[in-house]
Every structure is written in structure tokens, then in C-alpha cells.
Scaffold this motif. Structure first.
Motif: not given
Length: 381
Positions: A264-265, A336-337, A356-357, A371-373
Motif C-alpha cells: 500500500d503506497r 509522485n505516484l 511501478f504504480p 517507471l521509477m528507478l
């Protein structure tokens, strides 16, 4: 030149342009707003030589009398309007002195203007390629990527947003070598393949103007080897592209990531914020200890004898793993998601994590790929 304009309407447009103007100009004339009146259209321009912003305001009562152009110091003009309530203003410019007289029912103000002849000319729009994008796509692309761009002046190529346009998609990328974001839209297409680097400061101003408009509309983006031109509503924004070659960002993205964590974000972000308070304030290091159903987040600051840990429920498919991250970077990226859950893919404690969202609405997310790294930090034993 003489015209009547509402004070708040003028302030709104000057505020939008003012972000371009630098406080430390080596060329005095660019500390001014350039105003030009023609056919009841007042065109106002601001520049810092790298970026130029132009807006058009349609007037009901205006006429050219003597001169049609003037340069007016931006600071005093803005400060005056900010301290003025909503009222009509009668504005006249003296053709011999370039001074601007502003009068209303209860006051009169005179600002010393300048001869506009030395104001910089607009860049030539030669051999440009054009693509049309919805305003919401540009706003989302900037929101999702700009925070990840480098602030290191020695890495100019990484200080902006890399834009890659193809007949299949539009891709926007930002990285500072510690974190990377790739935002791709498959519903946006270009007839020609093009790549360029958009500077962060003017692009953020573009986002602010677009974001203030609640209605959806299209933005025309024209570009060549030197500049990019954004045209929308009554604005034109021209900015010089960042010179240089962008790093091969695809090579930095691990392709084989067998360990997959779903969580859960909001719960994850809030835990990170609490735990990071107890981390070393130089490294911001937190440890993620992941097992099949539990994620343990911990941190410590040996110098001050501070430590903390929390255990969160999660879904994890992979081998148990301990991996370290900079909590500041991790929190910034996940913040930022906007989906309820996120997926974090991992391969090894020494390799980057991919975020990833997870969008439950597949139809809404079908044209968007995010995509976030984030790079790991070495954990002490």
C-alpha cells in the motif's frame, strides 16, 4: 499608445511572465517587460536571453498614439499592481520620454520606461518540426519527472528533461544518477523521430501556466536543433534546448528483477517518513528487510544513539532480502505516484530497485507507462 485594462487581468499575465526575469541581469533592458500594442492586442514579452515568454491580451479600448512599443521595469510594475485592488486602469505612454502614466479613479502613477529598440529579438523559427500534445500530458510528464533531474551545474545534460518522440510514443526522462523516472505515453505520436533535452526552469513555468487552466486544450510544440516553441491559449514560450548528449538511460534499468514487492503506497510513505527521522541525517539510509508477508523498515543513527523500526504487511514473491535506500529519494519518488498500491521490483541488494504504480483502472492507465528507478546504498553488516 493608450489603453484601458483591468488591474487584476494585467497582474495575472505579468505574474506568469515574471518567472523568466532574473534579478541579476547583466543586460539592464531585460529587467523590463516589453509591451507592444497593435489592433487592440497588447503583446507583453519577458526574457532572460535563454527563455522568452510572450502573452497576448485583447483590449476593448486602445489606440496607438505616437509610439506602439515600450519597455517598462518589471519590479515596480509588479509591486504596484500587487498592492492594488480590482479596478480599471487608464494607461498612456509618452512618445518622447517612454514614461508610462497609470491612472485610476483615485490615483495617478508614473513609471520611467525605456527605449525598446535594444530589447532582444525573438529567436528565428527555422526548420522546426511540430507536434501537438494535450496540456494534461505535458503537466503530468513534468510533474512525474522534473523532481528527478540533476541540480549539479557540472552535469548540464542531466539538469533537464529528456524528450524522445517517435511515431509510436512520447517518452520523458529525468535522472540525477541516484534516481531516474521514465514517463511514456503511447497515445502521443510524432511523424518524425526526435530527441532533445528540455531545460527544467522554463519547463516548470510552462507546467505552472498550463496547470492553472482547469479546461483541457492542446499545446503545439515546435522544435529545431536550438529552441523549442510552446504555443497555447494566448501564450508563446520559447526556450533554448540543453546542449549535449543525454546518458543512455535504458542501460541503467535492470531487465531481470525476479523479486517483486507489492505494498500500500500511503502506508509505505508514512512509515518511511517516520523511520527516516531516526536515520543518519547525512545518508538518510533506511534498511528494508523483506520476507513473504512482511516488510520491516529500520534505521539508526549511531552518533546520536537513535534507531527505529516498523513492520508492514505486504505481498512479496521472491527470496528474502535486505536492501538499503536513501529514504529521502525513496519517499520523493513514491510521493509522485498516485495509485493505491505500488510494485517494487528487485534483483540484488547492490542493484537498483524499480518502482511501478499499480493502477486498478486498466482502461485509464492503458496509454500511460511510468517507471521509477532508485539506486541502493550499501548496508553495514
Amino acid at each position: 499608445m493608450r489603453f484601458i485594462i483591468n488591474s487584476q487581468l494585467l497582474l495575472k499575465h505579468l505574474n506568469a511572465l515574471s518567472g523568466v526575469i532574473s534579478n541579476n541581469n547583466t543586460v539592464p533592458i531585460i529587467s523590463c517587460f516589453h509591451m507592444h500594442l497593435e489592433n487592440n492586442i497588447l503583446t507583453i514579452k519577458a526574457t532572460d536571453l535563454e527563455t522568452t515568454m510572450i502573452c497576448n491580451i485583447e483590449l476593448e479600448d486602445a489606440r496607438v498614439d505616437g509610439i506602439d512599443t515600450v519597455a517598462i521595469p518589471a519590479k515596480i510594475m509588479l509591486d504596484m499592481l500587487k498592492n492594488m485592488d480590482d479596478r480599471p486602469l487608464n494607461i498612456a505612454v509618452d512618445p518622447s520620454t517612454f514614461s508610462m502614466e497609470i491612472s485610476s479613479n483615485d490615483g495617478k502613477y508614473t513609471i520611467a520606461g525605456q527605449n525598446p529598440e535594444t530589447y532582444p529579438q525573438l529567436p528565428a523559427k527555422n526548420e522546426t518540426v511540430s507536434v501537438t500534445l494535450p496540456a494534461s500530458v505535458i503537466v503530468n510528464a513534468i510533474n512525474k519527472t522534473a523532481f528527478a533531474a540533476s541540480t549539479d551545474e557540472m552535469r548540464q545534460q542531466m539538469s533537464g528533461i529528456y524528450c524522445e518522440l517517435t511515431p509510436e510514443s512520447a517518452t520523458f526522462v529525468a535522472t540525477d544518477a541516484h534516481k531516474l523516472v521514465r514517463y511514456r505515453r503511447t497515445d502521443v505520436h510524432s511523424d518524425e523521430v526526435a530527441t532533445f533535452i528540455l531545460p527544467r526552469k522554463p519547463i516548470t513555468m510552462v507546467k505552472n501556466i498550463l496547470g492553472s487552466n482547469k479546461e483541457e486544450f492542446n499545446v503545439t510544440m515546435e522544435y529545431n536543433n536550438i529552441n523549442v516553441f510552446f504555443t497555447f491559449d494566448n501564450f508563446l514560450i520559447i526556450c533554448r534546448l540543453v546542449d549535449g548528449k543525454y546518458p543512455n538511460y535504458e542501460a541503467a534499468i535492470p531487465k531481470d528483477n525476479p523479486n517483486k514487492l507489492t505494498i500500500d503506497r500511503s502506508t509505505f510513505i508514512n512509515a518511511l517518513r517516520r523511520i527516516s527521522l531516526f536515520a543518519n541525517q547525512s545518508t538518510h539510509q533506511v534498511r528494508l528487510s523483506i520476507s513473504e508477508k512482511d516488510l520491516n523498515i529500520s534505521s539508526e543513527d549511531i552518533e546520536f544513539s537513535n534507531n527505529a523500526h516498523e513492520t508492514l504487511p505486504c505481498s512479496y514473491d521472491g527470496d528474502p532480502m535486505d536492501i538499503g535506500f536513501n529514504a529521502k529519494f525513496l519517499t520523493e519518488m513514491v510521493s509522485n505516484l498516485d495509485t493505491e498500491h505500488i510494485l517494487i521490483e528487485l534483483s540484488h541488494p547492490s542493484r537498483a530497485g524499480i518502482i511501478f504504480p499499480i493502477n486498478e483502472d486498466e482502461e485509464a492507465a492503458k496509454d500511460e507507462d511510468i517507471l521509477m528507478l532508485v539506486m541502493p546504498v550499501m548496508l553495514a553488516n
